[in-house]
Write a protein that holds these residues in place. Structure first.
Motif, PDB file in Angstrom:
ATOM      1  N   GLU A 136       3.519   3.816   4.808  1.00  0.00           N
ATOM      2  CA  GLU A 136       4.324   5.006   4.535  1.00  0.00           C
ATOM      3  C   GLU A 136       4.373   5.328   3.051  1.00  0.00           C
ATOM      4  O   GLU A 136       4.259   6.495   2.650  1.00  0.00           O
ATOM      5  N   THR A 137       4.559   4.307   2.221  1.00  0.00           N
ATOM      6  CA  THR A 137       4.709   4.554   0.783  1.00  0.00           C
ATOM      7  C   THR A 137       3.433   5.132   0.188  1.00  0.00           C
ATOM      8  O   THR A 137       3.477   6.061  -0.628  1.00  0.00           O
ATOM      9  N   THR A 138       2.284   4.597   0.591  1.00  0.00           N
ATOM     10  CA  THR A 138       1.014   5.077   0.049  1.00  0.00           C
ATOM     11  C   THR A 138       0.743   6.506   0.473  1.00  0.00           C
ATOM     12  O   THR A 138       0.352   7.358  -0.343  1.00  0.00           O
TER      13      THR A 138
ATOM     14  N   LEU B 251       2.254  13.697  -2.163  1.00  0.00           N
ATOM     15  CA  LEU B 251       2.864  14.260  -3.368  1.00  0.00           C
ATOM     16  C   LEU B 251       1.800  14.623  -4.403  1.00  0.00           C
ATOM     17  O   LEU B 251       1.855  15.678  -5.040  1.00  0.00           O
ATOM     18  N   ALA B 252       0.820  13.738  -4.563  1.00  0.00           N
ATOM     19  CA  ALA B 252      -0.251  14.010  -5.517  1.00  0.00           C
ATOM     20  C   ALA B 252      -1.060  15.231  -5.098  1.00  0.00           C
ATOM     21  O   ALA B 252      -1.411  16.080  -5.932  1.00  0.00           O
TER      22      ALA B 252
ATOM     23  N   ARG C 176       5.053  -0.471   6.807  1.00  0.00           N
ATOM     24  CA  ARG C 176       6.188  -0.150   5.966  1.00  0.00           C
ATOM     25  C   ARG C 176       5.751   0.087   4.520  1.00  0.00           C
ATOM     26  O   ARG C 176       6.191   1.025   3.861  1.00  0.00           O
ATOM     27  N   ASP C 177       4.863  -0.796   4.004  1.00  0.00           N
ATOM     28  CA  ASP C 177       4.415  -0.686   2.613  1.00  0.00           C
ATOM     29  C   ASP C 177       3.057  -1.356   2.486  1.00  0.00           C
ATOM     30  O   ASP C 177       2.428  -1.725   3.486  1.00  0.00           O
ATOM     31  N   ASP C 178       2.590  -1.510   1.239  1.00  0.00           N
ATOM     32  CA  ASP C 178       1.267  -2.082   1.014  1.00  0.00           C
ATOM     33  C   ASP C 178       1.162  -3.507   1.548  1.00  0.00           C
ATOM     34  O   ASP C 178       0.152  -3.893   2.148  1.00  0.00           O
TER      35      ASP C 178
ATOM     36  N   GLN D  85      -9.968   3.709  -1.316  1.00  0.00           N
ATOM     37  CA  GLN D  85      -9.751   2.592  -2.227  1.00  0.00           C
ATOM     38  C   GLN D  85      -8.596   1.715  -1.751  1.00  0.00           C
ATOM     39  O   GLN D  85      -8.689   0.488  -1.755  1.00  0.00           O
ATOM     40  N   PHE D  86      -7.516   2.364  -1.337  1.00  0.00           N
ATOM     41  CA  PHE D  86      -6.376   1.609  -0.810  1.00  0.00           C
ATOM     42  C   PHE D  86      -6.790   0.828   0.440  1.00  0.00           C
ATOM     43  O   PHE D  86      -6.426  -0.344   0.601  1.00  0.00           O
ATOM     44  N   ARG D  87      -7.540   1.486   1.333  1.00  0.00           N
ATOM     45  CA  ARG D  87      -7.930   0.829   2.581  1.00  0.00           C
ATOM     46  C   ARG D  87      -8.773  -0.405   2.299  1.00  0.00           C
ATOM     47  O   ARG D  87      -8.587  -1.455   2.912  1.00  0.00           O
ATOM     48  N   ARG D  88      -9.715  -0.287   1.361  1.00  0.00           N
ATOM     49  CA  ARG D  88     -10.553  -1.449   1.042  1.00  0.00           C
ATOM     50  C   ARG D  88      -9.718  -2.581   0.447  1.00  0.00           C
ATOM     51  O   ARG D  88      -9.964  -3.757   0.725  1.00  0.00           O
TER      52      ARG D  88
END
Length: 272
Positions: free
Chosen positions: A206-208, A214-215, A187-189, A239-242
């Motif tokens: 989903e949010t990430t 978008l970026a 759902r989120d981070d 980076q997010f995954r780590r």
């Protein structure tokens, strides 16, 4: 019933919605202040509303009992949609709504065999009409996963949008097989971090992903070369995954790495 709700849920919903809600007291107080209703009438109606609120648990219990005496509105399992036994080597997609169907279409386009499980009879029927191997079943039950061949599947993908149910399926699947490639929708981070702690190979929040998309579109529209954009998006995703994986205990991180390696070996065996 005019909106298509079945007899049993309509009965329970009507009984629970019948009593007053907390907003009634706001309306009564405003009416008295504005001189629309006299204080005596307001007090009487407020007392009635209070008593009706206290009756909600009893009405909910009554609705449950009455609904059990009624026949089901429609079969819970579509005809001919019983889960297969041991679909060796096929990817298992849990949930065949909007996200699950898209994943299935891409797997099919790349000649990757898969089966899908869903507890929504309508989604199962629609998927089967379109030629997909969709079956009715609750993937949160270990026996269902075993029945569908979780011990030999190449990967299991959880696409449902209910975080609690996603956690349930992930826990059941990981308990049955440590070397399973397990990819789950988050759902989120915070949910992604929790899924990594439960042992998923990859969690996709989903949010990430929406922010990254978008970026990417923005940079491309501004004239940045596509290659540079893709590299930067990939780096940001890593980076997010780590960061998410940092929430995993040490044993969970080694288990996830081992799962990926073992699955790659099994895939190579199947392809050979």
């Amino acid at each position: 019933r005019l909106w298509g709700m079945g007899a049993r849920p309509a009965l329970e919903t009507a009984l629970v919605l019948a009593p007053a809600g907390e907003f009634a007291f706001v309306v009564f107080a405003t009416g008295m202040v504005e001189g629309i209703a006299p204080p005596a009438l307001t007090s009487t109606v407020a007392l009635s509303a209070t008593l009706s609120i206290f009756s909600i648990p009893l009405l909910a219990l009554l609705g449950q009992r009455l609904s059990r005496t009624k026949a089901p509105d429609r079969p819970t399992t579509p005809e001919g949609a019983a889960p297969p036994e041991q679909a060796d080597g096929a990817v298992i997609v849990v949930g065949f709504g909007r996200v699950g169907r898209l994943i299935g279409e891409l797997l099919k386009a790349h000649d990757q065999p898969f089966i899908a499980l869903d507890t929504d009879a309508a989604a199962v029927a629609a998927g089967r009409r379109d030629g997909f191997d969709v079956f009715y079943g609750d993937a949160g039950r270990p026996e269902m996963l075993s029945h569908c061949g979780v011990q030999t599947t190449r990967a299991l993908i959880v696409t449902m949008d209910a975080p609690g149910k996603v956690d349930e399926v992930v826990t059941a699947a990981r308990a049955l097989r440590e070397d399973l490639i397990l990819i789950a929708r988050a759902r989120d981070d915070q949910h992604a971090a929790r899924l990594y702690a439960l042992g998923v190979t990859d969690a996709v929040p989903e949010t990430t992903e929406a922010s990254l998309q978008l970026a990417e579109n923005t940079l491309v529209d501004l004239g940045v070369p596509m290659g540079r954009v893709l590299v930067s998006i990939h780096e940001k995703r890593e980076q997010f995954r780590r960061a998410f994986q940092a929430a995993m205990p040490a044993g969970g991180r080694s288990r996830t790495t081992r799962a990926l390696r073992m699955s790659q070996i099994n895939t190579a065996k199947l392809e050979s």
